[in-house]
Design an enzyme around this catalytic site. Structure first.
Site, PDB file in Angstrom:
ATOM      1  N   ASP A  81      73.927 -18.304  38.681  1.00  0.00           N
ATOM      2  CA  ASP A  81      74.351 -18.265  40.082  1.00  0.00           C
ATOM      3  C   ASP A  81      75.763 -17.699  40.155  1.00  0.00           C
ATOM      4  O   ASP A  81      76.713 -18.303  39.659  1.00  0.00           O
ATOM      5  CB  ASP A  81      74.302 -19.674  40.670  1.00  0.00           C
ATOM      6  CG  ASP A  81      74.544 -19.695  42.170  1.00  0.00           C
ATOM      7  OD1 ASP A  81      74.958 -18.659  42.724  1.00  0.00           O
ATOM      8  OD2 ASP A  81      74.313 -20.753  42.792  1.00  0.00           O
ATOM      9  N   SER A 159      78.158  -0.338  49.980  1.00  0.00           N
ATOM     10  CA  SER A 159      77.244  -0.111  51.101  1.00  0.00           C
ATOM     11  C   SER A 159      77.840   0.902  52.068  1.00  0.00           C
ATOM     12  O   SER A 159      79.061   0.954  52.266  1.00  0.00           O
ATOM     13  CB  SER A 159      76.972  -1.424  51.844  1.00  0.00           C
ATOM     14  OG  SER A 159      76.227  -1.200  53.029  1.00  0.00           O
ATOM     15  N   TYR A 172      80.298  -9.624  55.555  1.00  0.00           N
ATOM     16  CA  TYR A 172      79.596  -8.861  54.519  1.00  0.00           C
ATOM     17  C   TYR A 172      80.230  -7.478  54.359  1.00  0.00           C
ATOM     18  O   TYR A 172      80.528  -7.042  53.235  1.00  0.00           O
ATOM     19  CB  TYR A 172      78.125  -8.719  54.902  1.00  0.00           C
ATOM     20  CG  TYR A 172      77.330  -7.803  53.995  1.00  0.00           C
ATOM     21  CD1 TYR A 172      76.880  -8.245  52.760  1.00  0.00           C
ATOM     22  CD2 TYR A 172      77.029  -6.495  54.390  1.00  0.00           C
ATOM     23  CE1 TYR A 172      76.153  -7.408  51.925  1.00  0.00           C
ATOM     24  CE2 TYR A 172      76.299  -5.658  53.566  1.00  0.00           C
ATOM     25  CZ  TYR A 172      75.867  -6.114  52.336  1.00  0.00           C
ATOM     26  OH  TYR A 172      75.150  -5.272  51.522  1.00  0.00           O
ATOM     27  N   ALA A 174      83.211  -6.556  55.141  1.00  0.00           N
ATOM     28  CA  ALA A 174      84.569  -6.663  54.614  1.00  0.00           C
ATOM     29  C   ALA A 174      84.561  -6.814  53.095  1.00  0.00           C
ATOM     30  O   ALA A 174      85.388  -6.226  52.394  1.00  0.00           O
ATOM     31  CB  ALA A 174      85.284  -7.860  55.254  1.00  0.00           C
ATOM     32  N   LYS A 176      82.285  -5.662  51.073  1.00  0.00           N
ATOM     33  CA  LYS A 176      81.888  -4.381  50.501  1.00  0.00           C
ATOM     34  C   LYS A 176      83.025  -3.361  50.592  1.00  0.00           C
ATOM     35  O   LYS A 176      83.211  -2.537  49.679  1.00  0.00           O
ATOM     36  CB  LYS A 176      80.642  -3.845  51.208  1.00  0.00           C
ATOM     37  CG  LYS A 176      79.385  -4.639  50.904  1.00  0.00           C
ATOM     38  CD  LYS A 176      79.059  -4.615  49.424  1.00  0.00           C
ATOM     39  CE  LYS A 176      77.747  -5.294  49.084  1.00  0.00           C
ATOM     40  NZ  LYS A 176      77.421  -5.249  47.641  1.00  0.00           N
TER      41      LYS A 176
END
Length: 338
Positions: A81, A159, A172, A174, A176
């Protein structure tokens, strides 16, 4: 890139001295249980390669590893994890213990939660930061001495979303964007040491990622329509994986597979930077429409009254049922730390 497993590893795997001249690549892929990570494992698998595959879902990880073995690769399955601080250490230690070195690190695992920032729970924010940003940095930091020794490569999966700030994916995007900045800084830092650092910025891909986003948002139809790109702007996952795998033979600073899928994002981002009020108006219209459909002004959903806790969650932009989180590799869990 030509590297060779150490003598003890070759002996354990039954590789004869005659085979030492073949190119061997030891590759670690995170988020390998499904989606792009699984496709990369399949595409990169071939005789003479050693794949360390890591994800949380043991059953799916095992199936992907089996496919890679059928293609001739030696595989190592590492259930782990990345949202916990010990994750990167455990993954690297197991890889080095099994294969004796590392040639290629693919930071692919990602976590996206489609929620407005003001209504996102703090743990959900932390999980995105840990998986998307902290884990790649810490895993790479631990792996660098071994990558330098073997003149290896780091591939970071970012992305195309960083071109267009989207309120529903603010955290999300930010993470990337931060990953992309760090990627370029690292590339310049280690180039003279023989380590190649490559950034991949794909557009929408046909994987489980979108379905997982909708599930985490409570299955709201409006959010699905907002987040779902048209089919002609969505790339096949195997096509993207082929482009990423080509970096092993021809390293490049940055690729955006497939280009025809990412150009619209670039153009839209450029337009919104050129005319900021236009970007603001489009985003605000989407948020108003979403808020209206969620019936934020009324403590009911359809004909079903909401209790005070559910109504407060709805006003905050949270679904009225527990959020399920899932990784970019397609895995899902109720608690990211389980």
């Amino acid at each position: 890139m030509t590297t060779f497993p150490p003598t003890q590893v070759r002996a354990r795997l039954g590789i004869s001295p005659r085979e030492v001249g073949r190119p061997y690549q030891i590759i670690l892929i995170t988020g390998a249980s499904s989606g792009l990570g699984a496709a990369l494992a399949r595409v990169m698998a071939r005789p003479g390669r050693f794949l360390a595959l890591t994800a949380r879902r043991v059953d799916r990880l095992h199936r992907v590893a089996q496919e890679a073995r059928e293609r001739g690769a030696e595989t190592l399955e590492i259930p782990a994890d990345l949202s916990i601080s010990s994750g990167p250490r455990i993954i690297l230690e197991k890889t080095l213990d099994a294969f004796g070195g590392l040639d290629v690190l693919v930071n692919n695992a990602g976590l996206g939660l489609p929620q407005l920032f003001h209504g996102t729970e703090s743990q959900a924010l932390r999980s995105q930061i840990e998986v998307n940003f902290t884990a790649p940095l810490m895993l790479t930091h631990r792996a660098l001495p071994h990558l330098i020794a073997r003149k290896g490569m780091v591939i970071n999966i970012s992305s195309a979303i960083t071109s267009v700030p989207i309120p529903f994916l603010g955290a999300y995007g930010a993470t990337k964007a931060g990953l992309s900045y760090w990627n370029d800084a690292l590339r310049r830092e280690v180039a003279h040491l023989g380590v190649r650092v490559c950034l991949v910025e794909p557009g929408p891909i046909q994987t489980e990622f979108h379905e997982a986003l909708v599930e985490r948002a409570g299955g709201e139809r409006q959010l699905a329509e907002t987040m779902d790109p048209p089919p002609f702007l969505t790339a096949r996952v195997d096509d993207v994986a082929q482009r990423v795998a080509s970096l092993l033979d021809r390293p490049r600073r940055r690729i955006a597979p497939l280009r025809r899928m990412t150009v619209p994002w670039d153009w839209l981002g450029a337009l919104f930077r050129l005319v900021p009020p236009l970007g603001d108006a489009v985003a605000q219209a989407a948020i108003r429409r979403y808020a209206h459909n969620q019936e934020i002004a009324s403590p009911t959903r359809g004909d079903t009254p909401l209790d005070n806790v559910s109504y407060q969650r709805l006003q905050a932009g949270l679904p009225t049922r527990p959020v399920r989180t899932s990784f970019h590799d397609g895995s899902a869990q109720s608690n990211p730390r389980d």
